[in-house]
Motif scaffolding. Structure first.
Motif, PDB file in Angstrom:
ATOM      1  N   UNK A 128     -55.583  -4.865  75.672  1.00 45.36           N
ATOM      2  CA  UNK A 128     -54.114  -4.781  75.604  1.00 45.36           C
ATOM      3  C   UNK A 128     -53.549  -5.921  74.758  1.00 45.36           C
ATOM      4  N   UNK A 129     -54.107  -7.120  74.919  1.00 44.64           N
ATOM      5  CA  UNK A 129     -53.674  -8.274  74.117  1.00 44.64           C
ATOM      6  C   UNK A 129     -53.818  -7.987  72.628  1.00 44.64           C
ATOM      7  N   UNK A 130     -54.947  -7.370  72.255  1.00 44.19           N
ATOM      8  CA  UNK A 130     -55.182  -7.045  70.848  1.00 44.19           C
ATOM      9  C   UNK A 130     -54.050  -6.168  70.312  1.00 44.19           C
ATOM     10  N   UNK A 131     -53.728  -5.103  71.025  1.00 39.13           N
ATOM     11  CA  UNK A 131     -52.727  -4.165  70.511  1.00 39.13           C
ATOM     12  C   UNK A 131     -51.317  -4.755  70.548  1.00 39.13           C
ATOM     13  N   UNK A 132     -51.044  -5.623  71.502  1.00 37.37           N
ATOM     14  CA  UNK A 132     -49.744  -6.310  71.519  1.00 37.37           C
ATOM     15  C   UNK A 132     -49.624  -7.246  70.319  1.00 37.37           C
ATOM     16  N   UNK A 133     -50.734  -7.924  69.965  1.00 29.23           N
ATOM     17  CA  UNK A 133     -50.731  -8.771  68.771  1.00 29.23           C
ATOM     18  C   UNK A 133     -50.538  -7.961  67.508  1.00 29.23           C
ATOM     19  N   UNK A 134     -51.229  -6.822  67.428  1.00 26.66           N
ATOM     20  CA  UNK A 134     -51.119  -5.952  66.246  1.00 26.66           C
ATOM     21  C   UNK A 134     -49.678  -5.473  66.061  1.00 26.66           C
ATOM     22  N   UNK A 135     -49.005  -5.157  67.153  1.00 25.41           N
ATOM     23  CA  UNK A 135     -47.632  -4.654  67.077  1.00 25.41           C
ATOM     24  C   UNK A 135     -46.692  -5.654  66.395  1.00 25.41           C
ATOM     25  N   UNK A 136     -47.044  -6.947  66.481  1.00 26.27           N
ATOM     26  CA  UNK A 136     -46.215  -8.001  65.871  1.00 26.27           C
ATOM     27  C   UNK A 136     -46.547  -8.241  64.397  1.00 26.27           C
TER      28      UNK A 136
END
Length: 263
Positions: A128-136
């Motif tokens: 989840x952290x990975x995809x939250x970072x990608x969203x930014x």
């Protein structure tokens, strides 16, 4: 200096990243109790070469293998050996490939057989952290926005965010500018622009953020010996938005097939 990529270069990077994605899918098919990291390493090297690509890690900074395979409390840069994987282990597989002069770099942390709920939660939250970072990862945002999103989500669950190891730009070199920390403050750091290509890779520990290096000169472990998870994608900014060049589809297909067989 950050090297911004053209659309054509981004497509070449996508092809390299997809070789790595397919390689991780092949590895996913074979991960089970009893298999050795060296067997997985040989499988990955053979597959990468079958795609007219070259293993990206083998010989890079004198690393001896094609995969970094890091078990349990090992964070990253584990050297494959002949010790069989055991039921309940988690294992981070980090893989690189060079195709047409461009690098792909991509990682997934696997459960070996069944793992306990606490360990599975670490895997889920790190992904989840990975995809939250990608969203930014958008034109006009800043590097600190990526790190903040990752750090905030991990620490909300009581996990430690590794500071000494970071994501990075990627292109004709495995490691290019900028560095992409997994921690940070909103609105801080370099402004993100069209054509940026980075590897975003949260390394999240169940316990403390503190790490140390083993005497082999490569393997990084958690100081408290609690498990660590690592997921990584290659991401480009295209039309101002994040475009994920790698994919977990091949891994997830392989894991679903195995679950049906064992189910």
């Amino acid at each position: 200096m950050i090297i911004y990529k053209t659309r054509e270069e981004i497509e070449l990077l996508r092809k390299a990243a997809q070789v790595v994605s397919r390689t991780l899918g092949k590895v996913a098919e074979k991960i089970e109790p009893g298999v050795t990291p060296l067997e997985l390493d040989r499988l990955a090297e053979d597959y990468i070469r079958s795609q007219n690509a070259v293993p990206g890690f083998l010989g890079l900074y004198d690393f001896p293998n094609s995969l970094c395979i890091s078990k349990n409390e090992q964070v990253v840069h584990g050297i494959p050996d002949n010790t069989p994987l055991k039921e309940g282990d988690i294992v981070s597989i980090d893989c690189g490939a060079i195709l047409n002069g461009y690098y792909g770099d991509h990682a997934f942390t696997f459960a070996v057989g069944e793992v306990d709920d606490e360990t599975q939660k670490l895997l889920d939250v790190t992904k989840e952290c990975l995809y939250l970072g990608i969203e930014e990862c958008r034109a006009g945002s800043r590097l600190g926005d990526i790190g903040f999103a990752i750090q905030n989500h991990a620490e909300k669950h009581g996990y430690g965010v590794v500071r000494e190891l970071v994501g990075h730009g990627i292109g004709k070199e495995m490691h290019e500018e900028p560095q992409v920390p997994n921690y940070g403050k909103r609105g801080r750091g370099k402004k993100l622009k069209e054509g940026l290509v980075v590897a975003i890779e949260p390394m999240i520990n169940m316990g403390t953020k503190a790490i140390k290096q083993l005497d082999d000169g490569w393997t990084i472990i958690t100081r408290d010996k609690q498990p660590s998870a690592h997921f990584e994608h290659d991401v480009a900014i295209v039309d101002g938005k994040p475009d994920i060049l790698s994919t977990f589809d091949y891994v997830e297909e392989a894991l679903e097939k195995k679950a049906k067989v064992h189910g």
